[in-house]
Enzyme design. Structure first.
Site, PDB file in Angstrom:
ATOM      1  CG  HIS A 171      -2.074  -9.095   0.310  1.00 46.46           C
ATOM      2  ND1 HIS A 171      -2.376  -8.129  -0.647  1.00 46.46           N
ATOM      3  CD2 HIS A 171      -0.778  -8.862   0.672  1.00 46.46           C
ATOM      4  CE1 HIS A 171      -1.326  -7.377  -0.851  1.00 46.46           C
ATOM      5  NE2 HIS A 171      -0.341  -7.788  -0.057  1.00 46.46           N
ATOM      6  N   GLY A 172      -5.838  -8.963   0.113  1.00 41.97           N
ATOM      7  CA  GLY A 172      -6.772  -8.053  -0.534  1.00 41.97           C
ATOM      8  C   GLY A 172      -6.265  -7.388  -1.792  1.00 41.97           C
ATOM      9  CG  ASP A 173      -3.679  -4.594  -4.250  1.00 40.73           C
ATOM     10  OD1 ASP A 173      -4.186  -4.967  -5.331  1.00 40.73           O
ATOM     11  OD2 ASP A 173      -2.903  -3.619  -4.172  1.00 40.73           O
ATOM     12  CG  MET A 174      -1.382 -12.246  -3.836  1.00 42.50           C
ATOM     13  SD  MET A 174       0.264 -11.813  -3.198  1.00 42.50           S
ATOM     14  CE  MET A 174       0.005 -11.977  -1.431  1.00 42.50           C
TER      15      MET A 174
END
Length: 279
Positions: A171-174
């Site tokens: 996701h990278g921005d959870m």
């Protein structure tokens, strides 16, 4: 249709006509997008129109959503040059759960959502960021300030990035705001679209939500939730805490560059996590 820097800037009316959408209602506006709810094929869905910043920042997110195809995330229904048409998850996000005092339950839900995202094992598509790119601001600040926590975090980040384990589409921005309840359960949205080690995807969770600063400053909370996430995801606790240390310093670096946030709060999380870093 307007043009800017040689790129067509398509407006709301274009996508209403092109995709046969009706009844647009404003939902949110950020630096990266303007978001509406619209009706598409009889269903209420989300139309996200990207700003020039968003075009650069969020197109990899569309690649990730297409890759997951609704497994743990909202579905990407259509996408164009500056627009994403998305499944609408209209329930509360997990921030509300934390504010009600159910912080541990929220961590368990995030672990489950990440497991669903990471369970997709199709060939990794083109168009995603490598995880190292996310850490650019940390490496730059470390080089400018070599005798600081940023330099120590850069060393840890480099060690983790040079020895990746269990690489997946991330996701990278959870964080809590990016997980929302729907008729299909809890779903992630607004991914950055990153390729890297699974443990990284839980690090930002331990730096959030920023609306409860006393909770974030708690070393007890950090360790408790890190254990919940590591156990729930089946990742190494030490590596998760190391990623959390590096990510918290990265978040502080972004804030010092002008991105909204609280650098002091991020560094408080970093200082707690650093105590548990082993070489």
């Amino acid at each position: 249709m307007q043009e800017t820097a040689g790129r067509p800037m398509l407006d709301l009316s274009h996508y209403l006509q092109e995709w046969e959408l009706t009844d647009p209602q404003p939902l949110a506006k950020t630096a990266t997008s303007t978001v509406y709810t619209v009706t598409y094929q009889g269903e209420r869905v989300v139309l996200k129109l990207l700003t020039p910043i968003g075009v650069d920042d969020e197109q990899s997110g569309a690649v990730a959503l297409d890759y997951w195809n609704g497994s743990g995330s909202v579905k990407l229904l259509r996408h164009g040059a500056i627009a994403h048409l998305l499944e609408y998850a209209e329930g509360d996000n997990l921030t509300a759960m934390v504010e009600r005092g159910d912080d541990e339950q929220a961590a368990e839900i995030i672990a489950d959502v990440l497991n669903q995202l990471h369970a997709v094992r199709s060939p990794i598509p083109n168009g995603l960021w490598l995880l190292e790119r996310r850490f650019q601001s940390l490496f730059e600040r470390a080089s400018l300030y070599p005798d600081t926590i940023f330099a120590r975090a850069a060393v840890v980040a480099r060690r983790l990035l040079d020895d990746p384990r269990d690489v997946r589409v991330l996701h990278g921005d959870m964080h809590h705001y990016n997980v929302r309840q729907s008729a299909r359960g809890w779903l992630a949205y607004d991914p950055k679209g990153v390729v890297g080690e699974r443990a990284f995807d839980a690090a930002n969770t331990l730096c959030n939500p920023d609306g409860v600063p006393d909770l974030l400053r708690s070393e007890t909370r950090l360790l408790r939730n890190a254990e919940i996430l590591a156990r729930g995801m089946g990742v190494d606790l030490g590596r998760l805490l190391a990623f959390t240390f590096a990510y918290a310093c990265l978040s502080a670096a972004w804030t010092l560059e002008g991105v909204s946030g609280d650098a002091g709060l991020a560094l408080a999380v970093a200082e707690n996590a650093e105590r548990y870093i082993t070489s």
